[in-house]
Design a protein around this motif. Structure first.
Motif, PDB file in Angstrom:
ATOM      1  N   ASP A  11       5.737  -2.142  -1.942  1.00  0.00           N
ATOM      2  CA  ASP A  11       6.861  -2.259  -2.890  1.00  0.00           C
ATOM      3  C   ASP A  11       6.800  -1.754  -4.276  1.00  0.00           C
ATOM      4  OD1 ASP A  11       8.305  -2.876  -0.608  1.00  0.00           O
ATOM      5  OD2 ASP A  11       8.437  -5.005  -0.988  1.00  0.00           O
ATOM      6  N   SER A  12       5.304  -1.363  -4.744  1.00  0.00           N
ATOM      7  CA  SER A  12       5.460  -0.781  -6.216  1.00  0.00           C
ATOM      8  C   SER A  12       6.159   0.766  -6.213  1.00  0.00           C
ATOM      9  CB  SER A  12       3.874  -0.553  -6.342  1.00  0.00           C
ATOM     10  OG  SER A  12       3.495   0.483  -5.756  1.00  0.00           O
ATOM     11  N   GLY A  13       6.483   1.109  -4.916  1.00  0.00           N
ATOM     12  CA  GLY A  13       7.087   2.412  -5.147  1.00  0.00           C
ATOM     13  C   GLY A  13       6.053   3.715  -5.113  1.00  0.00           C
ATOM     14  N   LEU A  14       5.059   3.416  -5.071  1.00  0.00           N
ATOM     15  CA  LEU A  14       3.852   4.372  -5.227  1.00  0.00           C
ATOM     16  C   LEU A  14       3.628   4.658  -3.808  1.00  0.00           C
ATOM     17  CD1 LEU A  14       1.603   2.790  -7.692  1.00  0.00           C
ATOM     18  CD2 LEU A  14       3.057   4.758  -8.252  1.00  0.00           C
ATOM     19  N   LEU A  15       3.016   6.297  -3.529  1.00  0.00           N
ATOM     20  CA  LEU A  15       2.632   6.513  -2.409  1.00  0.00           C
ATOM     21  C   LEU A  15       1.254   7.142  -2.330  1.00  0.00           C
ATOM     22  CD1 LEU A  15       3.148   7.506   0.718  1.00  0.00           C
ATOM     23  CD2 LEU A  15       4.219   9.650  -0.163  1.00  0.00           C
ATOM     24  N   MET A  16       0.474   6.343  -1.616  1.00  0.00           N
ATOM     25  CA  MET A  16      -1.110   6.930  -1.606  1.00  0.00           C
ATOM     26  C   MET A  16      -1.429   6.924  -0.103  1.00  0.00           C
ATOM     27  SD  MET A  16      -2.288   4.881  -4.909  1.00  0.00           S
ATOM     28  CE  MET A  16      -1.744   5.331  -6.379  1.00  0.00           C
ATOM     29  N   PRO A  17      -1.276   7.754   0.636  1.00  0.00           N
ATOM     30  CA  PRO A  17      -1.410   7.972   2.086  1.00  0.00           C
ATOM     31  C   PRO A  17      -3.278   7.872   2.397  1.00  0.00           C
ATOM     32  CG  PRO A  17      -0.068   9.707   1.805  1.00  0.00           C
ATOM     33  CD  PRO A  17      -0.410   9.123   0.350  1.00  0.00           C
ATOM     34  N   PRO A  18      -3.610   6.615   3.238  1.00  0.00           N
ATOM     35  CA  PRO A  18      -5.126   6.910   3.555  1.00  0.00           C
ATOM     36  C   PRO A  18      -5.457   8.125   4.631  1.00  0.00           C
ATOM     37  CG  PRO A  18      -3.758   5.294   4.968  1.00  0.00           C
ATOM     38  CD  PRO A  18      -2.876   5.984   4.069  1.00  0.00           C
ATOM     39  N   THR A  61       4.287  -5.909   1.013  1.00  0.00           N
ATOM     40  CA  THR A  61       5.163  -6.295   0.347  1.00  0.00           C
ATOM     41  C   THR A  61       4.861  -6.514  -1.134  1.00  0.00           C
ATOM     42  OG1 THR A  61       4.791  -8.606   0.482  1.00  0.00           O
ATOM     43  CG2 THR A  61       6.423  -7.563   2.085  1.00  0.00           C
ATOM     44  N   GLY A  62       3.512  -6.115  -1.635  1.00  0.00           N
ATOM     45  CA  GLY A  62       3.289  -6.233  -2.796  1.00  0.00           C
ATOM     46  C   GLY A  62       3.743  -5.430  -3.860  1.00  0.00           C
ATOM     47  N   LEU A  63       3.824  -5.641  -5.218  1.00  0.00           N
ATOM     48  CA  LEU A  63       4.626  -4.996  -6.262  1.00  0.00           C
ATOM     49  C   LEU A  63       3.394  -4.360  -7.078  1.00  0.00           C
ATOM     50  CD1 LEU A  63       7.189  -7.522  -6.938  1.00  0.00           C
ATOM     51  CD2 LEU A  63       7.867  -5.335  -5.980  1.00  0.00           C
ATOM     52  N   ALA A  64       2.188  -4.581  -6.944  1.00  0.00           N
ATOM     53  CA  ALA A  64       1.174  -4.181  -7.885  1.00  0.00           C
ATOM     54  C   ALA A  64       0.287  -2.927  -7.330  1.00  0.00           C
ATOM     55  CB  ALA A  64       0.401  -5.056  -8.400  1.00  0.00           C
ATOM     56  N   GLY A  65       0.603  -2.426  -6.186  1.00  0.00           N
ATOM     57  CA  GLY A  65      -0.301  -1.556  -5.792  1.00  0.00           C
ATOM     58  C   GLY A  65      -1.534  -1.722  -5.149  1.00  0.00           C
ATOM     59  N   GLY A  66      -1.724  -3.134  -4.911  1.00  0.00           N
ATOM     60  CA  GLY A  66      -3.136  -3.747  -4.474  1.00  0.00           C
ATOM     61  C   GLY A  66      -3.565  -3.174  -3.269  1.00  0.00           C
ATOM     62  N   CYS A  67      -2.628  -2.778  -2.471  1.00  0.00           N
ATOM     63  CA  CYS A  67      -3.024  -2.739  -1.074  1.00  0.00           C
ATOM     64  C   CYS A  67      -3.128  -1.112  -0.658  1.00  0.00           C
ATOM     65  CB  CYS A  67      -2.510  -3.277   0.099  1.00  0.00           C
ATOM     66  SG  CYS A  67      -0.560  -2.787   0.306  1.00  0.00           S
ATOM     67  N   LEU A  68      -3.089  -0.273  -1.757  1.00  0.00           N
ATOM     68  CA  LEU A  68      -2.864   1.000  -1.676  1.00  0.00           C
ATOM     69  C   LEU A  68      -4.078   1.955  -1.677  1.00  0.00           C
ATOM     70  CD1 LEU A  68       0.497   2.056  -3.655  1.00  0.00           C
ATOM     71  CD2 LEU A  68      -0.122   1.301  -1.216  1.00  0.00           C
ATOM     72  N   ALA A  69      -4.346   3.109  -0.986  1.00  0.00           N
ATOM     73  CA  ALA A  69      -5.685   3.740  -0.912  1.00  0.00           C
ATOM     74  C   ALA A  69      -5.859   4.644  -1.915  1.00  0.00           C
ATOM     75  CB  ALA A  69      -5.840   4.458   0.691  1.00  0.00           C
ATOM     76  N   GLU A  70      -5.841   4.277  -3.072  1.00  0.00           N
ATOM     77  CA  GLU A  70      -5.966   5.310  -4.344  1.00  0.00           C
ATOM     78  C   GLU A  70      -6.983   6.326  -4.136  1.00  0.00           C
ATOM     79  OE1 GLU A  70      -7.069   3.108  -7.845  1.00  0.00           O
ATOM     80  OE2 GLU A  70      -6.106   4.367  -9.230  1.00  0.00           O
ATOM     81  N   THR A  71      -7.969   5.966  -3.693  1.00  0.00           N
ATOM     82  CA  THR A  71      -9.117   6.912  -3.638  1.00  0.00           C
ATOM     83  C   THR A  71      -9.496   7.503  -2.243  1.00  0.00           C
ATOM     84  OG1 THR A  71     -10.825   5.288  -3.025  1.00  0.00           O
ATOM     85  CG2 THR A  71     -10.537   5.470  -5.527  1.00  0.00           C
ATOM     86  N   GLY A  72      -8.367   7.443  -1.485  1.00  0.00           N
ATOM     87  CA  GLY A  72      -8.228   7.836  -0.009  1.00  0.00           C
ATOM     88  C   GLY A  72      -9.088   6.669   0.680  1.00  0.00           C
ATOM     89  N   GLY A  73      -9.466   6.870   1.719  1.00  0.00           N
ATOM     90  CA  GLY A  73     -10.321   5.799   2.400  1.00  0.00           C
ATOM     91  C   GLY A  73      -9.376   5.339   3.773  1.00  0.00           C
ATOM     92  N   ARG A  88       1.610   3.349   5.887  1.00  0.00           N
ATOM     93  CA  ARG A  88       0.552   2.240   5.205  1.00  0.00           C
ATOM     94  C   ARG A  88       0.078   3.103   3.851  1.00  0.00           C
ATOM     95  NH1 ARG A  88       1.276   2.292  10.784  1.00  0.00           N
ATOM     96  NH2 ARG A  88       0.629   0.146  11.858  1.00  0.00           N
ATOM     97  N   GLY A  89       0.750   3.971   3.492  1.00  0.00           N
ATOM     98  CA  GLY A  89       0.570   4.512   2.165  1.00  0.00           C
ATOM     99  C   GLY A  89       1.419   3.973   1.028  1.00  0.00           C
TER     100      GLY A  89
END
Lengths: 471, 471
Positions: B37-44, B77-89, B33-34
């Motif tokens: 499809d943006s390729g970023l990794l931000m685990p919560p 499946t988003g490409l813009a990182g909209g569902c990533l836990a950028e600040t944790g959480g 869940r981190g």
């Protein structure tokens, strides 16, 4: 709370100096802009006949500085009193900003000022092979700005949706007097919150639309229709649903109930009447009118299929309309209902509830008991393909108005209990706001009031509309 | 300002006690869940795999009480990182709420939980003769809740619009933890502000969708398509516009530019390739794919017309697709572009600008100069019927990423200058928020931030998405 109302005499003098001949204060102008199609009369203190967006901004800045109400208005064809100066104030008449700025055939869009008549826009688009589908009954006399402010719709909704689905972007002046552009000039756009559709349908309470960019479609080559009479609304609705679940998407699916049909059944051609059961003037219990658009071969094939389906599902009589004259004759039956109801009674309240399509028959079946309980008459007709039923509640005598109003509220409650809404087309305005809490839950109402306050901190734009007064 | 982030260890313990096995904290779950499809990794810090709306409300109430971030998520499946836990959480995974509650053939609507896969919904509707049109490329793996949160669209937009046009009403939990129902179960509804379309496309920043009522349509009986090769994108667009202004409304109008065509031209059948100018692997400069739906006779007639129109307007080669196999072969050419681009390069940035249809040719014509200036490659393909162009900006080496990013911003500016938008489908998320002020004016941004604050006073729901940090 008290709402802002009329400008003071000094402010009125200031407005006259500011706007010169565009500020109208003669009794005839005030009277004309004090009415809409609700039948109410609420003349404003003055009318600004706006010529450009800058004037709109100046008026709104003055309204904030001096706390008077501004009530935007298109052609005033609304039925809910949404454009009336209930608290006094200045009516902002947008009908003179009526330029069609562009019909862009390459981008398949139109850019227009808000005062353009919807019918004029449709004709201008058609001249370039393009189509603006929304078709409120008022389209020849109502403005596109008013259509957008009320999210107007009509029979075409079943295939094409409502005004909301065609407004790509807007220029508007906020209640604070700030100009803003929202939305896009493109068919897709997902950047930021959808302020376009927040303004569309907000009944002139969140901003004044000064320009619209509209999606157009290819113009269909032609139309064909068929009308069919059924034993009751239940049978009629089974045909409507049958058509939709067997792959057809008509461009209109209208119905009339038994009472309407008795009122206008004499307009059906004699050969159709002759085939129907019942006494003269009693021709079946429900009429359905189904129209398809597309190329000539497409519509002919679709109508043949639909006619067969109607027969299979129990149609008592069929009125084919293969050519334009027959099509027009069928629509005359549908269109004559409102006029004849209006002519036939002293008290007349038009409700326009909508219910899920599958609940239309249940809704219509419940009406005779409501009518009987209140000693009034209820006519039901409208848009079978989208669930929007025009209920015309009538009585022959003004003394029965309270009974008609009580029956109207009962109909609204019934529609809500069936999963419906109190208004599919007309909006809330001031006519339905006391009933708003029946449909909108407190948490949603709090958010909506919060949005109003965010856009209009001094509540100067169309104050008091939509929302009931806070306790 | 600083955004809420991860819950404290004590709060995490409380959440574990509150939600038991539905709260996931194992590394594999956090890692899964981190990503999107943006390729970023931000685990919560944790994942709540929600089973019902009450759990969602409890989590959000706790997030407000203890000020941690909640990030809602469908299939990621988003490409813009909209569902990533950028600040944790805590990631709120909605994919397990995946019941199709009802496909109501009488009302021609569907009621579903947000975790239903869009493809499953489409199949369930089809089994009752009904059609859910929105077709994002991800439809077999993305959820309807995620589609609504991002207002997803695809090739069908040209005829059918996007997700926004099919969401009649929603149940949602507000960031405050309050449950709310907005919109209607009916096709028409004009009571109060349009909170439905405010939530749709808000990228999970204004509420968590827990149920959707969707408009369905009659399912078209069939589809037919034709592909045509043109000398350049200008000629291709003249054909696209010609089709639309002569009465046809195809259900898809896709295009590939010259560079894409060189990449996948070998997939064209030999007899089509043979008729085209240029060296092997260089088959014309633009491919257009046009699809129509309807009954067999309707689509056959339309495709015949469109094929003739393409020839008249200069098509160099035509690939008719009268049957399902040929149709699938044509779509393979279109669908293989992304994969082959992805495979062919180390650095890959997908932009998805949209411009008015009439400006597509100008936009595409400007790309070679941009690519040359930055020493990179740009592939353009996408939705000619709605102006949404997928620009794939690529370079063979990671060292060239800054050049690719600079070119991407230049493309966005170019699209905006042509009256377009920076995103037609993907949304802003965190990938495009720094560019938001290029498109959204300060007054609109102020209103949008005000709406966010009204819905989410503590900024605990998907904090930091869409809007750039305030100075």
């Amino acid at each position: 709370m008290t709402y802002p109302g009329a400008p003071s005499p000094e402010t009125l003098a200031l407005l006259a100096a500011e706007f010169g001949p565009d500020l109208l204060t003669d009794p005839a102008s005030l009277d004309a802009r004090g009415r809409d199609d609700s039948g109410l009369l609420m003349p404003p203190a003055a009318v600004l006949l706006a010529k450009n967006a800058e004037q709109v901004a100046r008026l709104l800045r003055l309204a904030n500085a001096r706390r008077f109400a501004v009530i935007p208005r298109g052609a005033g064809t609304g039925l809910a009193g949404g454009c009336l100066a209930e608290t006094g104030g200045v009516v902002l008449d947008m009908s003179a900003m009526n330029r069609i700025i562009a019909i862009d055939a390459d981008s398949v869009t139109a850019t227009v000022e808000p005062g353009v008549l919807t019918g004029d826009l449709r004709r201008a688009a058609k001249s370039k092979g393009l189509f603006y589908p929304p078709d409120p009954a008022s389209l020849d006399v109502s403005t596109i700005g008013g259509n957008a402010a009320t999210n107007a719709g009509g029979p075409a909704c079943v295939k094409y949706g409502t005004t909301r689905d065609y407004v790509l972007g807007l220029a508007a002046v906020l209640p604070t007097g700030e100009a803003v552009r929202v939305g896009t000039a493109t068919r897709k756009g997902v950047v930021g919150y959808d302020l376009t559709r927040l303004l569309v349908g907000s009944e002139g309470t969140l901003g004044v639309i000064t320009e619209l960019t509209l999606k157009l479609l290819p113009h269909p080559a032609g139309q064909a229709c068929v009308a069919a009479v059924f034993a009751d609304v239940g049978a009629a609705m089974r045909a409507i649903i049958g058509v939709m679940t067997r792959g057809h998407l008509p461009s209109a699916m209208e119905f009339l109930d038994a009472r309407c049909l008795r009122l206008v059944g004499d307009l059906l051609p004699a050969h159709v009447r002759a085939g129907l059961p019942g006494a003269p003037g009693e021709h079946g219990e429900a009429l359905v009118l189904i129209e398809c658009d597309g190329t000539a071969s497409e519509t002919a094939a679709a109508i043949t299929d639909i006619e067969a389906l109607c027969r299979e599902l129990g149609a008592l009589g069929i009125l084919p309309a293969p050519d334009e004259a027959a099509r027009e004759a069928a629509w005359v039956v549908r269109r004559s209902v409102s006029t004849r109801i209006h002519e036939s009674c002293a008290v007349y309240i038009p409700e326009d509830i909508a219910v899920p399509i599958g609940e239309i028959a249940k809704m219509v079946a419940a009406l005779p008991a409501v009518a009987k309980r209140h000693g009034i008459a209820i006519y039901a007709f409208g848009h079978a393909g989208d669930g929007n039923i025009h209920l015309n509640l009538t009585a022959p005598d003004e003394a029965e108005r309270p009974a008609v109003e009580a029956a109207a509220e009962e109909c609204v409650r019934l529609a809500l209990a069936l999963g419906g809404t109190m208004s599919g087309e007309h909006g809330v305005g001031l006519a339905k706001r006391r009933m708003l809490p029946l449909e909108i839950a407190p948490v949603s109402l709090r958010l909506q009031r919060g949005i109003k306050k965010l856009f209009d901190p001094n509540n100067i734009l169309n104050p008091g509309k939509i929302f009931p007064e806070e306790a």
